[in-house]
Structures are given as C-alpha cells and as structure tokens.
Design a protein around this motif. Sequence first.
Motif: not given
Length: 265
Positions: A104-105, A123-127, A133-135, A140-143
Amino acid sequence: MTVNDILNCITEIAPLQWQESYDNAGLQVGDLNAEAHKALVCLDITEEIVDEAFAKDCDVIVSHHPLIFRGLKHLSPETYIERAVMKAVKHDIAMISMHTNLDNSYLGVSRVLAERLGLKDLHILQPVTEEPDLCGAGMVGEFETPMEELGFLALVAETIKTPCLRHSALTGRTIKKVALCGGSGSPFMQDALDQKADAYLTADIKYHDFFIPEGRILLVDGGHFETEQFTKELICGLIRKKFPTFAAEIAETETNSVHYFVRNK
C-alpha cells in the motif's frame, strides 16, 4: 544495531498501520531489541530460506510474505511453517515481514514493478482517502510511446521473466496507459477501468474475471511471485541505503511455489 532498527528503516516508507486488517506484517519471530549483524531478504520464508540464513550467519530474515499468517496452536514438525519457525528459534534468527503495508506504499511493491516496465507519471490506482498521495493499492502510469498489445505482452513477459502470460481477449488498440498491482489485484480491476487504462497487469485472476473487460481493457495475469519479485531488491536497497555498513543480501533460494510446463508445438 538491533532488529528493531531494520524494521524501522522499512516502515519509514511503509508504516505498519497501512497493512490490511487481515494481515500480520511486522515481527514474526525473535526479539526486537536483539543485535542484528546480517540480514537475508526474500519474498517467502521456507525451511530452505532459514537454512540459507543460518549457513550465511544471518541473524535476521526480512520477507515480503509473512510466514505466520494465522495463529499457530502448537509447534511440531507437521508443517513447513512450524518447521521453519522451530529452526529460526533454534538458530536465534529473527523474522520480519513487510507485506500489505509495503503493498500500500506509494514507494512500494507496485511502484517498483511500474518502474521496471518503464512507466512514467506514476500515481496510486486506488488511493486511501486519508493519505491519497502516499498510501493505496496499485499504480497507474504511461509509456512515453504507445505500443501494440503483443509488444506490451512481450515486454511484460521479458520484464518479469515468465514463460507465459494469461490475458483477456486482445482489444485491437494500442497500449499507453497502464494500471497494475503486484500480487492479487483482482479487486481493483474496476479502478483500472474507471481510470481508462489500456491494460491492467496483476495476478491471481479467476477464470470468469477475464470476461469482465468486454474489450475495454487488456487484462493480464503475470503471476503472484513474478509481479512481486522486485520487492526483494526494494527491501534490500532500503536497508543498505539506511545502513551502508550493514550486511544485507538477497536470498539465493528459489521460493516461487508455482511451476510451469510449456508445451512445444
């Protein structure tokens, strides 16, 4: 330096209060105040891992998955869990596990996998609402450049070193935005859909779950061990960075319980 110092250097980025309610992260075996001189880092603790730790004069084992997940009613040689605990106690080896708190970090398991794949703008998928912003779960990211679906599958297979991947039907679209969750991430598939990811990479997906995408997303099961394997390097790196003169090494013993038979056509 103590066992507690090792635990604290990891919980700086993954506090124990971030673990799920069902989990058992933290100290598994031993005394937090005991002196620590050398650590062996692994994904899973087995008898062979304890043997390796003893052979290498390690007095601490740091794992991702907890060895003791449910209560033990006795200690006898009946199961590998009990045998491993008995060996650790006999050889005065402490055990620490950093499980769902590290999952979860933001700097944890899924981020490392995303970086290995070359994803950017993470960034976190399910914050988690309290610390978004931390947990939270997944990443999720992009190419920088979109790629064909087969190219994406080849990249995943090469990155996690697996001979095969399970996936849903190809969508016919390119892959740019990727959601992922190291380990068992089926519960977060809807989050990946909500964020309009082109692909969702995780593990332990059930048969009927592969019907859910309906062409909206490429669902990929990379395997539990495979999608979490880089956690070993993450933990070892945290220890070495905090304590440059402390001996920490990644276990050589293979602990993946799943084996593959790949038929030649």
